[in-house]
Design an enzyme around this catalytic site. Sequence first.
Site, mmCIF file in Angstrom:
data_model
loop_
_atom_site.group_PDB
_atom_site.id
_atom_site.type_symbol
_atom_site.label_atom_id
_atom_site.label_comp_id
_atom_site.label_asym_id
_atom_site.label_seq_id
_atom_site.Cartn_x
_atom_site.Cartn_y
_atom_site.Cartn_z
ATOM 1 N N TYR A 141 -35.014 3.580 -9.452
ATOM 2 C CA TYR A 141 -35.123 4.068 -10.836
ATOM 3 C C TYR A 141 -35.877 3.452 -11.874
ATOM 4 O O TYR A 141 -34.290 1.979 -12.249
ATOM 5 C CB TYR A 141 -33.475 5.018 -10.461
ATOM 6 N N CYS A 142 -36.202 3.306 -12.884
ATOM 7 C CA CYS A 142 -36.508 2.560 -13.717
ATOM 8 C C CYS A 142 -36.377 3.397 -15.557
ATOM 9 O O CYS A 142 -37.107 4.229 -15.384
ATOM 10 C CB CYS A 142 -37.674 1.909 -13.770
#
Length: 273
Positions: A141-142
């Site tokens: 997840y960014c």
Amino acid sequence: MRSKNLHANFKWSSWLFGRPGKSKVPVIFFYGNLLLWGYPTYFFKILPVLYNAFWEWHIIFALSNVLMWIFFLKASLMDPGFLPQDTEEYHYAVRQAINFNDWKNGKNPLGRLCHTCHLVKPLRSKHCCMTNRCVSYFDHYCPYIYNDVGQRNRAYFLGFLLTMCINCLFGIYLCWNWFQVEGQSLLIGLGCLFLIIIGFVSAVMTGMCLYMAAMNITTNERVNAKRYFYLMDKTGKFYNPFDRGLRLNLLEFVHLIPPLSFDKIRRRQISEI
Ligand SMILES: [Zn+2]
């Protein structure tokens, strides 16, 4: 009336800043800096001084910025590879679990099920606690794209990192030349420092992302390799059954060839381990 207003305020704040645990603050801080400070400084301070001497650089810089925003919007807004929820296969697996004979041998038929999404997780997928969805080929997840990186948006994410890195290098070069002409400036100096930091981080991330693509492995698999039975040989050492060689791995990463079927991967595992 007051509670209605509070409710409305709460909705606005979570729309603007994200919910607890999935904050939009990194996105707002980074792109706010770029739009409200970075671009105005470039257009009003750097461009008038360096336009004549470096006009080719400015054109490349502008094109690279446009590309970066396209890659960012694609990676951020598109479906990263969310898997369908509430599948019949899941409910069938749950009904069959009671008849499973290997419970006593320590095997768990429910291990591959996601009880949040109600699905049987395919190989290489993972449930993301930030987006609360299972993602195919989950990478990570960014917070800077406010989305998962998975099978569908991974190439756009790499393009985003690469163009950001190029833009930072261009920006540092332009700042350096501005100093040669105009002397010292706190505003340009701070901007240059910001570009050096972001450029360094994005260069490291681009290198890591390219390495993972070249090896046909996800960041999640590399970091949590010990949790996945399919990434171990008989002696418990790391083994990557998806590696098809540099050229095919990169073609698969950008979706120019399909991935190996899971049956083929299983056959490779049996023959090579
Ligand atoms: Zn899930």
